[in-house]
Design a protein around this motif. Sequence first.
Motif: not given
Length: 189
Positions: A178-189, A161-172
């Motif tokens: 790690t790459q998913r986390i970086f990608d998700a942080l990068e595309t976060q507005d 609700e604060r617009g801060l959430l970045v959800e990442v699939d932790g299986i793999g």
Amino acid sequence: MRLILMGPPGAGKGTQAKVVAEHFGVPAISTGDIFRANVAGRTELGQEAQRYMDAGEYVPDEITNAMVRDRVNLPDAEPGFLLDGYPRTLAQVDELDDMLAELGTKLDAAVSLAADQDELVKRLLKRAEVEGRTDDTEEVIRRRQEVYNEQTAPLIKVYDERGLLVEVDGIGEVDTVTQRIFDALETQD
Ligand code: ADP
């Protein structure tokens, strides 16, 4: 960079926290690691925390909050930090908000590692053989999952609700996640 990393027990928070924190040049602050170091060092804090940890329960908020407050005020956390395993309750969210306000700063993102809980029990039982953590028995793992579902899962909505959430699939594989986390942080507005 100021991040928090959330996820159910065994989702790989600790592993990812170290890599992500290093990437951003900030300390990874793990409440679980600090408690375990205190248990190993037989400090007063450790003795207090141990009985909760061994039962799969959360250490009381007052204890955890005071510990994190001290830690984020150390000089190395001035440029930023990654909190691994904190906040875990709504009261801890409030307390973190206060700490950030006092520091005159705010969070950049809340990363949530998602994973199937039966898969995680298997992972943790395997880890128990390697690391011998006293809270990695099946019974305690199940209790930790319950406590997570009751007390920590609701935080996902709060940060969403604060617009801060970045959800990442932790299986793999570790690197893949790690790459998913970086990608998700990068595309976060
Ligand atoms: P995991 O997430 O795999 O269960 P952690 O190392 O993050 O492991 O935490 C281990 C234990 O330390 C928790 O089960 C709990 O007892 C205690 N703990 C860690 N962080 C917190 C917190 N923010 N609030 C209360 N207790 C905590």
